[in-house]
Design an enzyme around this catalytic site. Structure first.
Site, short mmCIF file in Angstrom:
data_model
loop_
_atom_site.label_atom_id
_atom_site.label_comp_id
_atom_site.label_asym_id
_atom_site.label_seq_id
_atom_site.Cartn_x
_atom_site.Cartn_y
_atom_site.Cartn_z
N GLU A 407 0.99 -2.22 -6.71
CA GLU A 407 2.29 -2.27 -6.03
C GLU A 407 2.30 -3.21 -4.83
OE1 GLU A 407 2.31 1.40 -8.48
OE2 GLU A 407 0.84 0.49 -7.11
N GLN A 429 7.50 2.39 -10.67
CA GLN A 429 7.57 3.30 -11.81
C GLN A 429 8.07 4.67 -11.38
OE1 GLN A 429 3.93 4.51 -14.21
NE2 GLN A 429 4.90 3.02 -15.58
N ASP A 432 7.46 7.47 -5.55
CA ASP A 432 6.27 7.93 -4.83
C ASP A 432 5.22 6.83 -4.71
OD1 ASP A 432 6.53 11.31 -5.41
OD2 ASP A 432 7.56 9.91 -6.72
N PHE A 433 5.14 5.98 -5.73
CA PHE A 433 4.07 4.97 -5.78
C PHE A 433 4.30 3.83 -4.78
CE2 PHE A 433 3.48 6.04 -10.57
CZ PHE A 433 3.00 7.29 -10.22
N HIS A 474 5.43 12.72 -8.13
CA HIS A 474 6.48 12.06 -8.89
C HIS A 474 7.87 12.56 -8.50
CE1 HIS A 474 2.87 11.52 -11.36
NE2 HIS A 474 3.46 10.47 -11.90
#
Length: 668
Positions: A407, A429, A432-433, A474
Site C-alpha cells: 500500500e 482492498q 483498514d489496510f 476489515h
C-alpha cells in the site's frame, strides 16, 4: 606541472574518451557545488544560515547522474545532492532564498533546504521520511511508459534508506511493471553515525537487485567520468528498453550528517583514505596534468563561480523576510478546484450503492483518458467487491492495474502519476489496510500543494465499516485519521445518488480525496440514480428529513440507522443531516439546523474519543452555544476494537444507544 598537482591520482580517467570541451563542462559542473558548499560552511559559522547538510566528497554522483539525464527527465534527489540542482541550472539566488526561507525560494518559506520540487526544472524533492520518494519515481516513470515517452527517471537514496520498507516496495513494483527508473544508492558508509555493518549484512547493496530480477551495477561514486559514462550508457539503453536498474555508488561523506553532528565517530585513517579519493581534486589534477585545463582557465572558472555565488547571495540576503499572511496560508493548503457542476438528467434507474460506484469509475475512465486505476486484484478479478469488473477489457492493462501487496509504494506511485500530469485512483482492498500506506498519504500527498504548489489528483477508495461480521481488521471506521490532516478531502456518502455524483467530483478535483464506502451499504441500499454522468459539490451536506425538535448529525451507515430508528419510533419532527463530506465540513448547515432545533445528537460509527463527532461537538459549542437548549450529545461505538461474533458486534455498534440518547434529548 605545478607542485600541488604532483601526487598520484586515485582514478584512471584516461580510459574514457570524451572531447576536451565536455571534460571541462563536467569539471565546471563538479566544482560549482563544492564552492557553494564551502561558502555555506563559512556562512553557517557566521550564523547567517541555520543548518547545512553537506555532500562534500559525493559531488561526482549528483553531477554525473544529472549530466547524463535529459533536461525533460525527472530527478528525485536528497538533501546532499546539491549538484543535481546546480547542474539543472537553477538560479543560485533562488536556492539561497530557499535555504533562508524567503519568498524567492520554492516553498514560500514553508519548508527548508532541499525539501521542495519544481516542475520547471523537473526536480522532485524529498521528504524527511526518505522512502516514499522511491515510489513517487515509479509513478513518474509509469506515466512516461503509458504515454510511450522514451524517458527515464532517476531517484536517490542513501544506504540507510535501503532499510526502509518503501525501498523494497518501490523496487518490487518497478521490476514487476518494467518501469524505467534508475535507483541510485549513495553508499557513503554511514547513516548519520551508524556504520553499514549495523545497517545490512549483504556485501554489496547492489546484490539485492537479484531478488527483484533487476539489473544492477556498482559504480565508483567519486570518479566523475565513470559515473557519467556508465549512467549515460544505462539511461540510453533504458529509453529503448524500459526497465529498472539499481546503481550502488561507493562513496564517502567527509562531513557530518549535518554540521552539528561532527565526524568524531569516523576513524581518522578512514577519513584520510577518502580524502585522497576526493572527486574534485582528482579530476582537477588530471585535467591540468593533461593540459586540458590551464592554471589561467582554472582561475577564470573559479572566479566566475565565486562571482556568481556572491552576486546571488547578495540578492538573497537583500530580499525581505517572508511576511505572514493568514489568507495566503489558508488558501494554499488546497488547490482551487474548477467551479463547474454537471447536473443530473431526469432519466434514472434504480441501482445499488455498489453499482453507483462502478458507474462513476467507468464514466470517469471515459471522461479522463489519463486516469489510471490501481489496487490489489482489481483487474481480471474485478476487485474483492467486483466494482471494477469488466474495466480491464474496456480500458486495458495500462490503465487498470493489479498491484503487489504494498500500500505504501502504491500510494507513492499514485503521487508520481499526478506529478507527471495524470490522475490516479487507488483502491484499498479494505480501508483498514490504509495503515500500511499512511505515511505517504499524510506526509507526502497531503502536503504537496502547501509545500511547493504541486496539485495531486489522487483518489483513494476506502471500503470500510462494520456490521458484516468481518472482525477487527476489515471493519474499522478510520475516517478521523484523515479529517485532521490539512490538504486531504474526505468524502463518506450514504446513498447511491450521492456516491456516484461525489465520486465523479472527486476524480475532477485537483486535490487528494479519500472516498469512504461502507461495505454494508454496497448491496443493501438501492436508489433511483441518473443514468448519465453528473457531479455533486464536495463539501455540501444534505437534509434528509426536516424537523424542529432535535438535530441528528451523522454520515455513512449512521444515516440509515437513524432513518430506521426514526421510522420505528415514529419520530417525524427530528431533523436529520447527512454530512456526505467530512472534509471540507458543511459547518453552516450544521449550525443552521442546531440554531433552529436547539438540540443536537451526533451519531458516528467510530468510537467517540478523538472522533469527528467530538470535533463537530466542539464546533457547535463554540458557534451555537446561545442557541442550545440541551447539552450537545454524541453517540458512537464502544471503546474497543471491532469484534467478530454477531452478538458482540451488535453490542459494539451504537444503534441501540442512539435510540436511548435521542429519547433522552427529546425529553430534556
Amino acid at each position: 606541472m605545478p607542485e600541488h598537482f604532483t601526487r598520484d591520482l586515485a582514478f584512471d580517467y584516461k580510459k574514457y574518451d570524451f572531447p576536451n570541451q565536455q571534460l571541462l563542462e563536467l569539471f565546471q559542473a563538479l566544482l560549482k557545488p563544492r564552492m557553494i558548499e564551502e561558502k555555506m560552511l563559512i556562512l553557517l559559522r557566521q550564523g547567517k544560515i541555520s543548518k547545512w547538510f553537506s555532500g562534500i566528497g559525493q559531488e561526482a554522483i549528483s553531477v554525473g547522474v544529472t549530466m547524463a539525464m535529459q533536461e525533460k527527465e525527472y530527478i528525485l534527489p536528497m538533501h546532499r545532492n546539491l549538484g543535481v540542482f546546480t547542474s539543472r541550472n537553477i538560479p543560485l539566488y533562488r536556492l539561497f532564498s530557499q535555504w533562508q526561507g524567503k519568498a524567492s525560494g520554492f516553498t514560500k518559506g514553508r519548508d527548508r533546504s532541499f525539501h521542495f520540487g519544481t516542475q520547471e526544472y523537473k526536480i522532485v524533492g524529498m521528504i524527511s521520511h526518505l522512502g516514499p520518494q522511491l515510489g513517487v519515481a515509479d509513478g513518474i516513470a509509469l506515466a512516461h511508459k503509458i504515454r510511450n515517452e522514451k524517458q527515464v527517471t532517476a531517484v536517490f537514496t542513501g544506504e540507510g534508506g535501503t532499510s526502509e520498507g518503501d525501498f523494497h516496495e518501490a523496487l518490487n513494483i518497478a521490476s514487476v511493471w518494467d518501469l524505467p527508473v534508475i535507483f541510485c544508492i549513495e553508499n557513503n558508509g554511514y547513516g548519520l553515525s551508524t556504520p553499514t555493518t549495523e545497517q545490512y549484512r549483504c556485501e554489496h547493496l547492489a546484490d539485492r537487485a537479484a531478488g527483484y530480477g533487476m539489473e544492477s551495477h556498482i559504480i565508483d561514486g567519486n570518479n566523475i567520468l565513470e559515473v557519467y559514462a556508465k549512467v549515460s550508457e544505462i539511461a540510453s539503453s533504458m529509453r529503448e528498453n524500459p526497465r529498472p536498474v539499481l546503481l550502488e555508488f561507493k562513496t564517502f561523506r567527509r562531513r557530518g550528517h549535518e554540521e552539528a553532528s561532527g565526524t568524531k565517530y569516523v576513524p581518522e585513517d578512514l577519513m584520510q583514505t577518502w580524502e585522497k579519493k576526493d572527486p574534485v581534486t582528482n579530476f582537477r589534477e588530471y585535467l591540468v596534468a593533461e593540459n586540458i585545463l590551464t592554471e589561467n582557465q582554472l582561475q577564470e572558472i573559479s572566479d566566475e563561480i565565486s562571482s556568481e555565488i556572491e552576486e546571488h547571495l547578495q540578492l538573497a540576503f537583500s530580499e525581505a523576510p517572508v511576511e505572514a499572511n493568514l489568507k495566503n496560508e489558508l488558501q494554499d493548503v488546497y488547490e482551487t478546484a474548477e467551479e463547474f457542476k454537471i447536473f443530473p438528467s431526469e432519466d434514472t434507474q434504480e441501482i445499488r450503492f455498489v453499482d453507483a460506484i462502478a458507474q462513476s469509475i467507468y464514466e470517469s475512465m471515459q471522461r479522463h483518458p489519463d486516469l489510471v486505476l490501481m489496487g490489489q486484484d482489481i483487474a481480471e478479478y474485478g476487485g474483492v467487491f467486483k466494482i471494477t469488473e469488466g474495466m480491464l477489457e474496456r480500458y486495458g492493462k495500462d490503465r487498470v492495474r493489479n498491484t503487489p501487496i504494498c500500500e505504501s509504494a502504491i500510494v507513492s506511485t499514485a503521487v508520481g502519476l499526478a506529478i507527471n500530469g495524470m490522475k490516479a485512483m487507488v483502491e484499498m482492498q479494505f480501508g483498514d489496510f490504509v495503515s500500511s500506506g499512511f505515511n505517504p498519504i499524510v506526509n507526502y500527498l497531503a502536503k504537496l500543494k502547501y509545500r511547493w504548489d504541486q496539485s495531486a489528483n489522487v483518489v483513494i477508495r476506502m471500503p470500510c465499516g462494520a456490521g458484516v461480521g468481518a472482525g477487527p481488521f476489515h471493519s474499522q471506521s478510520n475516517e478521523a485519521w484523515f479529517t485532521k490532516v490539512p490538504g486531504l478531502k474526505v468524502i463518506y456518502p450514504a446513498f447511491p445518488y450521492d456516491a456516484k455524483g461525489l465520486l465523479n467530483a472527486a476524480f475532477n478535483d485537483p486535490n487528494p480525496v479519500l472516498f469512504f464506502e461502507h461495505k454494508a451499504l454496497y448491496r443493501s441500499i438501492r436508489q433511483e440514480v441518473p443514468k448519465d454522468y453528473y457531479t455533486l459539490e464536495i463539501g455540501e451536506a444534505a437534509v434528509i428529513q426536516e424537523g424542529e425538535k432535535v438535530s441528528v448529525v451523522t454520515y455513512g451507515a449512521g444515516v440509515h440507522w437513524a432513518l430506521e430508528s426514526l421510522k420505528e419510533e415514529k419520530m417525524e419532527d427530528i431533523e436529520l443531516i447527512d454530512l456526505r463530506c467530512l472534509q471540507p465540513l458543511d459547518v453552516d448547515m450544521i449550525c443552521e439546523s442546531v440554531s433552529k432545533t436547539g438540540k443536537v445528537l451526533i451519531l458516528t460509527e467510530d468510537s467517540l474519543f478523538g472522533s469527528l463527532a467530538s470535533e463537530i461537538s466542539a464546533i457547535i459549542t463554540e458557534n451555537c452555544f446561545e442557541k442550545l437548549d440541551a447539552p450537545v450529545l454524541r453517540v458512537g461505538s464502544l471503546e474497543t476494537p471491532i469484534p467478530f461474533a454477531a452478538a458482540l458486534e451488535e453490542q459494539y455498534l451504537p444503534k441501540q444507544r442512539f435510540k436511548e440518547k435521542l429519547q433522552y434529548l427529546i425529553e430534556y
